[in-house]
Design a protein around this motif. Structure first.
Motif, mmCIF file in Angstrom:
data_model
loop_
_atom_site.group_PDB
_atom_site.id
_atom_site.type_symbol
_atom_site.label_atom_id
_atom_site.label_comp_id
_atom_site.label_asym_id
_atom_site.label_seq_id
_atom_site.Cartn_x
_atom_site.Cartn_y
_atom_site.Cartn_z
ATOM 1 N N TRP A 112 -45.029 -1.640 5.591
ATOM 2 C CA TRP A 112 -43.722 -1.754 6.242
ATOM 3 C C TRP A 112 -43.104 -3.107 5.948
ATOM 4 C CZ3 TRP A 112 -42.550 -5.542 9.765
ATOM 5 C CH2 TRP A 112 -41.274 -5.472 10.345
ATOM 6 N N GLY A 113 -43.917 -4.144 5.941
ATOM 7 C CA GLY A 113 -43.414 -5.494 5.753
ATOM 8 C C GLY A 113 -44.503 -6.493 6.072
ATOM 9 N N PRO A 128 -39.090 -6.043 5.251
ATOM 10 C CA PRO A 128 -38.980 -7.205 6.139
ATOM 11 C C PRO A 128 -40.071 -8.242 5.862
ATOM 12 C CG PRO A 128 -38.744 -5.162 7.379
ATOM 13 C CD PRO A 128 -39.211 -4.765 6.014
ATOM 14 N N ILE A 154 -48.794 -2.904 8.266
ATOM 15 C CA ILE A 154 -48.200 -4.230 8.351
ATOM 16 C C ILE A 154 -49.149 -5.264 7.754
ATOM 17 C CG2 ILE A 154 -47.437 -6.060 9.935
ATOM 18 C CD1 ILE A 154 -46.469 -3.931 11.831
ATOM 19 N N VAL A 185 -39.161 -7.071 15.424
ATOM 20 C CA VAL A 185 -39.451 -6.266 14.239
ATOM 21 C C VAL A 185 -39.558 -4.784 14.566
ATOM 22 C CG1 VAL A 185 -40.573 -8.200 13.080
ATOM 23 C CG2 VAL A 185 -41.973 -6.580 14.387
ATOM 24 N N TYR A 205 -38.309 -17.304 11.516
ATOM 25 C CA TYR A 205 -38.457 -17.062 12.955
ATOM 26 C C TYR A 205 -39.385 -18.139 13.523
ATOM 27 C CZ TYR A 205 -38.482 -13.986 17.096
ATOM 28 O OH TYR A 205 -38.312 -13.451 18.354
ATOM 29 N N VAL A 211 -41.089 -11.966 7.561
ATOM 30 C CA VAL A 211 -40.794 -12.852 8.685
ATOM 31 C C VAL A 211 -41.707 -14.072 8.609
ATOM 32 C CG1 VAL A 211 -40.611 -13.052 11.181
ATOM 33 C CG2 VAL A 211 -40.132 -10.849 10.074
ATOM 34 N N LEU A 256 -45.635 -10.350 8.110
ATOM 35 C CA LEU A 256 -45.443 -11.441 9.054
ATOM 36 C C LEU A 256 -46.353 -12.594 8.646
ATOM 37 C CD1 LEU A 256 -45.759 -9.429 12.413
ATOM 38 C CD2 LEU A 256 -43.694 -9.804 11.069
#
Length: 215
Positions: A94-95, A131, A7, A188, A160, A133, A97
């Motif tokens: 994965w993505g 993803p 991540i 998530v 978010y 966010v 944040l």
């Protein structure tokens, strides 16, 4: 055991950088997370230093966590290094944040203007359909902000906002940080062990039950 997630966590120059500490601590503790690529912008460093009194020039993980241990999970990247791993779609992730996400950063992501590794990593996240966010904090939004947030949402990101839930009757600022972290990671796909504490039944939650004033 399922494959561990990799991540990307970015911290940008918006108030509320302490939230990044709670999120990073939770990711470090989570056995489902194998690697955290940490990106802290120069403005993010200044905000962390302002809000915590820490040395803005210290190592990124130490700056965010206040010296708390990270094990070998965290890889810190120079936000000005546009050749860093997260610039490539073939770099496993994965993505991403962004906690907190400054609206200026959101605007550059929305318009495909990557001046830093943070914005480039976000652009790659979108193009790879992973993803993304954005935990925006500023308020109120002007029309430019709203249009940029609409545009980045249309591109596939998730906005978010860092908004507390009042039904849990937070008594301290840390209650807000902890509860938001649990909600964000549950959202998530990384539900936390204490998630049930904040579950809302329609009338109350266990957190509300514990915190509400007794007659």
């Amino acid at each position: 055991m399922a494959e561990q997630r990799c991540i990307t966590l970015a911290v940008t120059g918006a108030g509320g950088t302490r939230m990044a500490r709670f999120v990073l601590e939770a990711l470090v503790r989570d056995e489902r997370v194998g690697r955290i690529d940490l990106l802290v912008s120069q403005a993010g460093r200044q905000l962390i230093a302002h809000e915590t009194g820490r040395d803005p020039d210290g190592p990124a993980a130490d700056l965010v966590l206040g010296g708390r241990p990270t094990g070998d999970k965290v890889i810190a990247w120079d936000p000005d290094d546009l050749a860093g791993g997260p610039t490539s779609g073939s770099y496993p992730s994965w993505g991403m944040l962004l906690v907190p996400c400054a609206l200026g950063v959101a605007a550059r992501i929305a318009n495909g203007t990557a001046n830093t590794l943070i914005e480039r990593a976000a652009d790659v996240t979108l193009k790879e359909r992973r993803p993304l966010v954005l935990c925006v904090r500023e308020t109120p939004f002007n029309l430019i902000h709203l249009r940029n947030l609409t545009q980045v949402t249309e591109a596939g990101a998730i906005v978010y906002p860092m908004i507390p839930t009042f039904y849990n009757i937070p008594r301290t600022v840390d209650d807000f940080y902890e509860e938001f972290t649990v909600r964000l990671l549950g959202f998530v796909g990384l539900p936390q062990q204490q998630s049930a504490y904040y579950a809302y039944s329609g009338t109350e939650s266990p957190a509300h039950h514990d915190r509400a004033e007794q007659p």
